[in-house]
Motif scaffolding. Sequence first.
Motif, mmCIF file in Angstrom:
data_model
loop_
_atom_site.group_PDB
_atom_site.id
_atom_site.type_symbol
_atom_site.label_atom_id
_atom_site.label_comp_id
_atom_site.label_asym_id
_atom_site.label_seq_id
_atom_site.Cartn_x
_atom_site.Cartn_y
_atom_site.Cartn_z
ATOM 1 N N ASN A 366 11.471 25.765 50.497
ATOM 2 C CA ASN A 366 10.127 26.265 50.795
ATOM 3 C C ASN A 366 9.358 26.589 49.520
ATOM 4 O O ASN A 366 8.141 26.381 49.442
ATOM 5 C CB ASN A 366 10.218 27.504 51.686
ATOM 6 C CG ASN A 366 10.628 27.162 53.106
ATOM 7 O OD1 ASN A 366 10.419 26.046 53.568
ATOM 8 N ND2 ASN A 366 11.236 28.117 53.795
ATOM 9 N N SER A 367 10.078 27.081 48.505
ATOM 10 C CA SER A 367 9.435 27.364 47.224
ATOM 11 C C SER A 367 8.941 26.084 46.564
ATOM 12 O O SER A 367 7.818 26.032 46.041
ATOM 13 C CB SER A 367 10.421 28.087 46.299
ATOM 14 O OG SER A 367 9.848 28.314 45.031
ATOM 15 N N VAL A 368 9.771 25.040 46.609
ATOM 16 C CA VAL A 368 9.368 23.746 46.036
ATOM 17 C C VAL A 368 8.160 23.197 46.776
ATOM 18 O O VAL A 368 7.219 22.674 46.160
ATOM 19 C CB VAL A 368 10.539 22.739 46.091
ATOM 20 C CG1 VAL A 368 10.067 21.338 45.723
ATOM 21 C CG2 VAL A 368 11.665 23.169 45.155
ATOM 22 N N ILE A 369 8.170 23.306 48.101
ATOM 23 C CA ILE A 369 7.041 22.818 48.900
ATOM 24 C C ILE A 369 5.759 23.543 48.498
ATOM 25 O O ILE A 369 4.716 22.913 48.259
ATOM 26 C CB ILE A 369 7.314 23.005 50.402
ATOM 27 C CG1 ILE A 369 8.432 22.068 50.858
ATOM 28 C CG2 ILE A 369 6.045 22.743 51.223
ATOM 29 C CD1 ILE A 369 8.941 22.347 52.256
ATOM 30 N N GLY A 370 5.833 24.870 48.417
ATOM 31 C CA GLY A 370 4.654 25.656 48.053
ATOM 32 C C GLY A 370 4.138 25.301 46.667
ATOM 33 O O GLY A 370 2.927 25.101 46.480
ATOM 34 N N GLU A 371 5.027 25.236 45.688
ATOM 35 C CA GLU A 371 4.629 24.917 44.318
ATOM 36 C C GLU A 371 4.055 23.505 44.227
ATOM 37 O O GLU A 371 3.061 23.272 43.521
ATOM 38 C CB GLU A 371 5.824 25.067 43.381
ATOM 39 C CG GLU A 371 6.278 26.508 43.180
ATOM 40 C CD GLU A 371 7.523 26.599 42.315
ATOM 41 O OE1 GLU A 371 7.951 25.560 41.775
ATOM 42 O OE2 GLU A 371 8.079 27.714 42.188
ATOM 43 N N THR A 372 4.679 22.571 44.928
ATOM 44 C CA THR A 372 4.202 21.185 44.896
ATOM 45 C C THR A 372 2.799 21.080 45.482
ATOM 46 O O THR A 372 1.928 20.380 44.936
ATOM 47 C CB THR A 372 5.156 20.263 45.666
ATOM 48 O OG1 THR A 372 6.460 20.309 45.067
ATOM 49 C CG2 THR A 372 4.653 18.821 45.653
ATOM 50 N N LYS A 373 2.558 21.778 46.569
ATOM 51 C CA LYS A 373 1.228 21.715 47.194
ATOM 52 C C LYS A 373 0.160 22.313 46.279
ATOM 53 O O LYS A 373 -0.934 21.750 46.153
ATOM 54 C CB LYS A 373 1.258 22.413 48.551
ATOM 55 C CG LYS A 373 2.032 21.626 49.605
ATOM 56 C CD LYS A 373 1.925 22.239 50.991
ATOM 57 C CE LYS A 373 2.585 21.352 52.021
ATOM 58 N NZ LYS A 373 2.458 21.859 53.404
ATOM 59 N N VAL A 374 0.495 23.427 45.628
ATOM 60 C CA VAL A 374 -0.456 24.033 44.686
ATOM 61 C C VAL A 374 -0.758 23.072 43.543
ATOM 62 O O VAL A 374 -1.927 22.873 43.159
ATOM 63 C CB VAL A 374 0.104 25.366 44.136
ATOM 64 C CG1 VAL A 374 -0.733 25.853 42.963
ATOM 65 C CG2 VAL A 374 0.143 26.426 45.231
ATOM 66 N N LYS A 375 0.273 22.455 42.979
ATOM 67 C CA LYS A 375 0.087 21.535 41.855
ATOM 68 C C LYS A 375 -0.644 20.267 42.280
ATOM 69 O O LYS A 375 -1.431 19.709 41.506
ATOM 70 C CB LYS A 375 1.447 21.189 41.244
ATOM 71 C CG LYS A 375 2.098 22.366 40.520
ATOM 72 C CD LYS A 375 3.472 21.977 39.971
ATOM 73 C CE LYS A 375 4.123 23.153 39.252
ATOM 74 N NZ LYS A 375 5.488 22.823 38.750
ATOM 75 N N THR A 376 -0.397 19.820 43.505
ATOM 76 C CA THR A 376 -1.096 18.622 43.995
ATOM 77 C C THR A 376 -2.578 18.912 44.188
ATOM 78 O O THR A 376 -3.434 18.085 43.846
ATOM 79 C CB THR A 376 -0.468 18.138 45.318
ATOM 80 O OG1 THR A 376 0.937 17.948 45.161
ATOM 81 C CG2 THR A 376 -1.095 16.819 45.749
ATOM 82 N N ILE A 377 -2.884 20.070 44.732
ATOM 83 C CA ILE A 377 -4.290 20.464 44.886
ATOM 84 C C ILE A 377 -4.976 20.530 43.525
ATOM 85 O O ILE A 377 -6.104 20.040 43.356
ATOM 86 C CB ILE A 377 -4.391 21.821 45.617
ATOM 87 C CG1 ILE A 377 -3.972 21.663 47.076
ATOM 88 C CG2 ILE A 377 -5.803 22.391 45.527
ATOM 89 C CD1 ILE A 377 -3.792 22.961 47.822
#
Length: 389
Positions: A366-377
């Motif tokens: 879940n942490s990877v998902i959250g960080e990835t979404k922030v970085k993708t945005i």
Amino acid sequence: MIRNIALLGSTGSIGQNTLEVVRENRDKYNVVSLVCGNNLEVLRNQINEFSPSVISVEDQKDSKILSSEFPDKKIFSGSDGIIEAVMEKSVDTVITATTGTIALEATLESIKKGHRICLANKETMVAAGELVNKYLENSRSQIIPIDSEQSAVFQALCEKERKYLKKVILTASGGPFFKVDRSEFNNIGVEDALNHPVWSMGSKVTIDSATLMNKALEIIEAYYLFKLNPDQIDVIIHPQSIIHSMVEFFDTSILAQMSLPDMKLPIQYSLSYPERLDGLIDNLELAKVGKMEFFEVDRNKFSSIEMAYRVLEEGKNSGTVFNAANEVAVDYFLDNKISFNDIFNIVRKMLNYTNFFPVKSVDEINSVIGETKVKTIELIETKKYLKSE
């Protein structure tokens, strides 16, 4: 034996088709738990018809509304509610038809309990395949896929012939653009991409079908579901969607699973396996089909397929990153903020920009998902994905 079912994602397409299967087989299946997002209107009808003992919804405010309407039911909300739904004492079968990874922790708890997992959620294996398989090693639980392509492989690949397996061949409808030149991809609008020629699906899945990201996800999913090597997985475009997947053996024999494109068949088989029940869909009349076509995938045009094999090569949390970046990119496309072709570029950049590491828990995923979404945005908002590397 009556299967006692926890249905996760009851108001979606898979959920409603599942309940149609249950409706026609009341002597075999009993609905214990229903989980949905916020479609209370449909959920109320399902509660009244199937009388589950446990209900879970996304928002706490909705759970309070339902508690006042159904005081004899156990009503929960959020991810904890999903766990309560699958852990209800009588449950022995869990159908995972939610989107994203919201039900991942509940799925792992179900594996611990030895439940049959009927899986219609690609993200479970894409984002957490290594973790799920680790849990399965010490459990009597079994995952039976519902996705038509993975179900076809499951049906064609009997255990006694695994040692003769050469490769599995996943079929793709090709979506609406497999004959469109790549130079036209920047001109593809949202309405064009949502116009799937065969399947009726939600908007995100339909866009994934147009980019073949859905097939990329299925490559990763098949790798973990069937414990394959990357070179044992191939993809071919089959626009008629009659053959759902094939299995090839060392002696060049190929077994194919065929049926009309209707999700009720793989849903029913996931519940009845190893038995088969009377069909709920029309018979496949090959003479009326007339012809079946097959085309190679243009991997330069649909770079999503090449990215999937890169994920298999990288392992670790690369599938989690791949899936999360694609989710963000599709959202931006649906909002008309990026082009169709940008989806490929954004996901590729995120794979290039990420250092991968093994994930050992749901919290880490879940942490990877959250960080990835922030970085993708951030990648999208700053237009960095437009820069050449």
